[in-house]
Design a protein around this motif. Structure first.
Motif, PDB file in Angstrom:
ATOM      1  N   ALA A   1       0.846  -1.191   0.000  1.00  0.00           N
ATOM      2  CA  ALA A   1       0.000   0.000   0.000  1.00  0.00           C
ATOM      3  C   ALA A   1       0.877   1.235   0.000  1.00  0.00           C
ATOM      4  CB  ALA A   1      -0.926   0.016   1.208  1.00  0.00           C
ATOM      5  N   TYR A   2       0.314   2.341  -0.481  1.00  0.00           N
ATOM      6  CA  TYR A   2       0.969   3.623  -0.302  1.00  0.00           C
ATOM      7  C   TYR A   2       1.037   3.937   1.196  1.00  0.00           C
ATOM      8  CZ  TYR A   2       0.055   4.650  -5.280  1.00  0.00           C
ATOM      9  OH  TYR A   2       0.003   4.621  -6.651  1.00  0.00           O
ATOM     10  N   ASP A   3       1.953   4.795   1.564  1.00  0.00           N
ATOM     11  CA  ASP A   3       2.059   5.268   2.934  1.00  0.00           C
ATOM     12  C   ASP A   3       0.748   5.957   3.327  1.00  0.00           C
ATOM     13  OD1 ASP A   3       2.595   6.535   5.340  1.00  0.00           O
ATOM     14  OD2 ASP A   3       4.526   7.351   4.695  1.00  0.00           O
ATOM     15  N   GLU A   4       0.037   5.403   4.312  1.00  0.00           N
ATOM     16  CA  GLU A   4      -1.267   5.952   4.684  1.00  0.00           C
ATOM     17  C   GLU A   4      -1.157   7.324   5.338  1.00  0.00           C
ATOM     18  OE1 GLU A   4      -4.024   3.395   6.641  1.00  0.00           O
ATOM     19  OE2 GLU A   4      -3.518   1.659   5.378  1.00  0.00           O
ATOM     20  N   ASN A   5       0.040   7.720   5.745  1.00  0.00           N
ATOM     21  CA  ASN A   5       0.224   9.090   6.235  1.00  0.00           C
ATOM     22  C   ASN A   5       0.128  10.096   5.093  1.00  0.00           C
ATOM     23  OD1 ASN A   5       0.696   8.458   9.006  1.00  0.00           O
ATOM     24  ND2 ASN A   5       2.752   7.754   8.441  1.00  0.00           N
ATOM     25  N   LEU A   6       0.338   9.611   3.856  1.00  0.00           N
ATOM     26  CA  LEU A   6       0.283  10.470   2.680  1.00  0.00           C
ATOM     27  C   LEU A   6      -0.967  10.203   1.840  1.00  0.00           C
ATOM     28  CD1 LEU A   6       4.011  10.194   1.518  1.00  0.00           C
ATOM     29  CD2 LEU A   6       2.966  12.067   2.800  1.00  0.00           C
ATOM     30  N   ILE A   7      -1.344   8.934   1.693  1.00  0.00           N
ATOM     31  CA  ILE A   7      -2.450   8.536   0.822  1.00  0.00           C
ATOM     32  C   ILE A   7      -3.545   7.909   1.660  1.00  0.00           C
ATOM     33  CG2 ILE A   7      -3.138   7.200  -1.199  1.00  0.00           C
ATOM     34  CD1 ILE A   7      -1.060   9.268  -1.880  1.00  0.00           C
ATOM     35  N   PHE A   8      -4.649   8.614   1.829  1.00  0.00           N
ATOM     36  CA  PHE A   8      -5.790   8.100   2.573  1.00  0.00           C
ATOM     37  C   PHE A   8      -7.075   8.646   1.940  1.00  0.00           C
ATOM     38  CE2 PHE A   8      -8.852   7.526   5.924  1.00  0.00           C
ATOM     39  CZ  PHE A   8      -8.496   6.302   6.445  1.00  0.00           C
ATOM     40  N   PRO A   9      -8.111   7.812   1.727  1.00  0.00           N
ATOM     41  CA  PRO A   9      -8.246   6.395   2.056  1.00  0.00           C
ATOM     42  C   PRO A   9      -7.170   5.519   1.384  1.00  0.00           C
ATOM     43  CG  PRO A   9     -10.354   7.343   1.410  1.00  0.00           C
ATOM     44  CD  PRO A   9      -9.321   8.337   1.054  1.00  0.00           C
ATOM     45  N   PRO A  10      -6.893   4.362   1.984  1.00  0.00           N
ATOM     46  CA  PRO A  10      -5.794   3.519   1.498  1.00  0.00           C
ATOM     47  C   PRO A  10      -6.002   3.042   0.071  1.00  0.00           C
ATOM     48  CG  PRO A  10      -6.549   2.805   3.673  1.00  0.00           C
ATOM     49  CD  PRO A  10      -7.559   3.795   3.172  1.00  0.00           C
ATOM     50  N   ILE A  11      -4.895   2.911  -0.636  1.00  0.00           N
ATOM     51  CA  ILE A  11      -4.890   2.346  -1.989  1.00  0.00           C
ATOM     52  C   ILE A  11      -3.853   1.225  -2.000  1.00  0.00           C
ATOM     53  CG2 ILE A  11      -4.372   2.762  -4.422  1.00  0.00           C
ATOM     54  CD1 ILE A  11      -5.358   5.636  -4.035  1.00  0.00           C
ATOM     55  N   ALA A  12      -4.313   0.004  -2.230  1.00  0.00           N
ATOM     56  CA  ALA A  12      -3.417  -1.151  -2.269  1.00  0.00           C
ATOM     57  C   ALA A  12      -2.703  -1.197  -3.607  1.00  0.00           C
ATOM     58  CB  ALA A  12      -4.205  -2.431  -2.030  1.00  0.00           C
ATOM     59  N   LYS A  13      -1.472  -1.717  -3.605  1.00  0.00           N
ATOM     60  CA  LYS A  13      -0.717  -1.756  -4.858  1.00  0.00           C
ATOM     61  C   LYS A  13       0.351  -2.826  -4.821  1.00  0.00           C
ATOM     62  CE  LYS A  13       2.593   1.908  -3.540  1.00  0.00           C
ATOM     63  NZ  LYS A  13       3.884   1.258  -3.805  1.00  0.00           N
ATOM     64  N   ILE A  14       0.780  -3.210  -6.004  1.00  0.00           N
ATOM     65  CA  ILE A  14       1.950  -4.065  -6.203  1.00  0.00           C
ATOM     66  C   ILE A  14       2.908  -3.288  -7.090  1.00  0.00           C
ATOM     67  CG2 ILE A  14       2.823  -6.193  -7.247  1.00  0.00           C
ATOM     68  CD1 ILE A  14       0.143  -7.513  -6.529  1.00  0.00           C
TER      69      ILE A  14
ATOM     70  N   ASP B   1      -5.913  18.972   0.389  1.00  0.00           N
ATOM     71  CA  ASP B   1      -6.535  18.041   1.320  1.00  0.00           C
ATOM     72  C   ASP B   1      -5.707  16.761   1.306  1.00  0.00           C
ATOM     73  OD1 ASP B   1      -8.187  16.488   2.902  1.00  0.00           O
ATOM     74  OD2 ASP B   1      -9.715  16.197   1.349  1.00  0.00           O
ATOM     75  N   GLY B   2      -4.683  16.695   2.145  1.00  0.00           N
ATOM     76  CA  GLY B   2      -3.772  15.552   2.118  1.00  0.00           C
ATOM     77  C   GLY B   2      -2.994  15.536   0.818  1.00  0.00           C
ATOM     78  N   TYR B   3      -3.057  14.413   0.086  1.00  0.00           N
ATOM     79  CA  TYR B   3      -2.336  14.336  -1.178  1.00  0.00           C
ATOM     80  C   TYR B   3      -3.105  15.005  -2.319  1.00  0.00           C
ATOM     81  CZ  TYR B   3      -5.482  10.580  -2.755  1.00  0.00           C
ATOM     82  OH  TYR B   3      -6.572   9.854  -3.155  1.00  0.00           O
ATOM     83  N   GLY B   4      -4.375  15.378  -2.057  1.00  0.00           N
ATOM     84  CA  GLY B   4      -5.213  15.925  -3.121  1.00  0.00           C
ATOM     85  C   GLY B   4      -5.729  17.307  -2.787  1.00  0.00           C
ATOM     86  N   TYR B   5      -6.868  17.639  -3.397  1.00  0.00           N
ATOM     87  CA  TYR B   5      -7.419  18.992  -3.306  1.00  0.00           C
ATOM     88  C   TYR B   5      -8.924  18.934  -3.107  1.00  0.00           C
ATOM     89  CZ  TYR B   5      -2.831  20.156  -5.036  1.00  0.00           C
ATOM     90  OH  TYR B   5      -1.462  20.248  -5.155  1.00  0.00           O
ATOM     91  N   ASP B   6      -9.451  19.960  -2.443  1.00  0.00           N
ATOM     92  CA  ASP B   6     -10.888  20.122  -2.312  1.00  0.00           C
ATOM     93  C   ASP B   6     -11.498  20.282  -3.710  1.00  0.00           C
ATOM     94  OD1 ASP B   6     -13.505  21.538  -2.006  1.00  0.00           O
ATOM     95  OD2 ASP B   6     -12.951  21.450   0.115  1.00  0.00           O
ATOM     96  N   GLU B   7     -12.631  19.639  -3.940  1.00  0.00           N
ATOM     97  CA  GLU B   7     -13.213  19.644  -5.276  1.00  0.00           C
ATOM     98  C   GLU B   7     -13.771  21.001  -5.694  1.00  0.00           C
ATOM     99  OE1 GLU B   7     -15.127  16.465  -6.973  1.00  0.00           O
ATOM    100  OE2 GLU B   7     -13.734  14.977  -6.173  1.00  0.00           O
TER     101      GLU B   7
END
Length: 272
Positions: free
Chosen positions: A67-80, A209-215
C-alpha cells in the motif's frame, strides 16, 4: 459532437474540445489529441479479453498487496510495485525502489500463464502508436512500469506530473504526460474516473486536502467522465486534475497502470 461552452447569443461558440470518447481501437490520433489537450479521455473498449482478465485476477488471488504510505495517501490504496512518488524528498531513487521494482516484476511475470501482463498492454499501445514503447530512464536505469492497484474507496482530486513533483528524476523530459489504466476487474457500480479540463495552479495549495485537493477548485470546469468495465483501458492526460469515485456495488476495482511520456522523438516512454 464536441462539447460546447455556454456563451451569450452574441458570441461565437467556443468548443471546449474536452469530451470523453469510447472506441473499440486505440489509435495514434487518440494519443496525440490527448497530448495536445483536445480530448479529455478515451476509453478503449475490449482492450483485453475477459479470459485474459480472469487469468490475471486468478494469479493475483494469492498475492499480497502492499500500500501507499497511509500518512500520505488516505483512504488507502493497495498496490503491487513502487511508484516514483513513494520517494518524495529523497532527490533520487533509493536502493529500496529498485528492490521493490525487481520483486514486482518477478511476481507480475507469473500472472498470465507465465507471461507478464505488462507486455500485453505495451504491445497494444505500441501498435496504436506505430513505434516502440520503452521504459523511461533515471540515471541510465530503466524505471519500473506497470503498477497493479486496487482502489475501493476512491481517490481524491489530484494531478500527476513527475517533472513538477519530483524534478530531475527522468533522464529525458517528455513533452506531454499521459496515464493508462487497464481494468482487470470492475465492480457492479461506481469506480468511475473524472478528468477535468483544469491544470494545477499554485493558488490551489490553499485547498490542499492531504495528497489531493478540495473539489471546489474544479467547480464549473468541463469534465470527461468514464465508466470502464473489466477488460477496458482508459487513457488521459495526468496533468489534468482527476479523481476516482468510490465503488458502489459488489466486485473489485483492480487495474494495471503506467504513465506514458510523449517525447520529441519516436518512442513512448513509460513508468509508474
Amino acid at each position: 459532437m464536441p462539447d460546447l461552452l455556454d456563451v451569450s447569443t452574441n458570441a461565437s461558440p467556443i468548443f471546449t474540445l474536452f469530451d470523453a470518447e469510447t472506441v473499440d481501437e486505440l489509435t495514434r490520433d487518440h494519443i496525440l489529441r490527448l497530448a495536445v489537450g483536445t480530448l479529455g479521455a478515451v476509453r478503449i473498449r475490449g482492450f483485453s479479453t475477459p479470459e485474459e482478465c480472469a487469468a490475471i485476477m486468478e494469479g493475483l488471488d494469492h498475492r499480497e498487496f502492499g500500500a501507499y504510505d497511509e500518512n500520505l495517501i488516505f483512504p488507502p490504496i493497495a498496490k503491487i510495485g513502487p511508484a516514483a512518488y513513494d520517494f518524495y524528498g529523497a532527490h533520487t531513487l533509493t536502493d529500496e525502489y529498485w528492490r521493490i521494482a525487481e520483486e514486482a516484476v518477478r511476481l507480475r511475470g507469473r500472472l498470465h500463464h507465465g507471461r507478464d501482463p505488462l507486455d500485453l498492454a505495451v504491445d497494444r499501445v505500441s501498435r496504436a502508436w506505430g513505434d516502440a514503447v520503452v521504459p523511461a530512464r533515471s540515471r541510465g536505469r530503466d524505471l519500473f512500469a506497470g503498477m497493479i492497484r486496487e482502489i475501493p474507496s476512491g481517490a481524491k482530486l489530484h494531478f500527476d506530473e513527475i517533472v513538477r513533483e519530483f524534478p530531475g528524476i527522468l533522464d529525458e523530459t517528455p513533452a506531454s504526460f499521459l496515464t493508462l489504466n487497464w481494468y482487470l476487474s470492475m465492480p457492479e457500480s461506481g469506480g468511475e474516473t473524472r478528468v477535468y479540463r483544469r491544470r494545477w495552479r499554485p493558488a490551489d495549495e490553499i485547498h490542499r486536502d492531504g495528497y489531493g485537493y478540495d473539489e471546489k477548485v474544479v467547480e464549473g470546469e468541463p469534465v470527461a467522465e468514464v465508466a470502464p468495465r473489466a477488460g477496458d483501458a482508459v487513457l488521459f492526460d495526468s496533468r489534468n486534475l482527476h479523481a476516482v469515485n468510490a465503488i458502489g456495488g459488489a466486485g473489485r476495482r483492480v487495474s494495471l497502470s503506467f504513465f506514458l511520456g510523449v517525447t520529441g522523438r519516436g518512442p513512448l516512454e513509460i513508468w509508474s
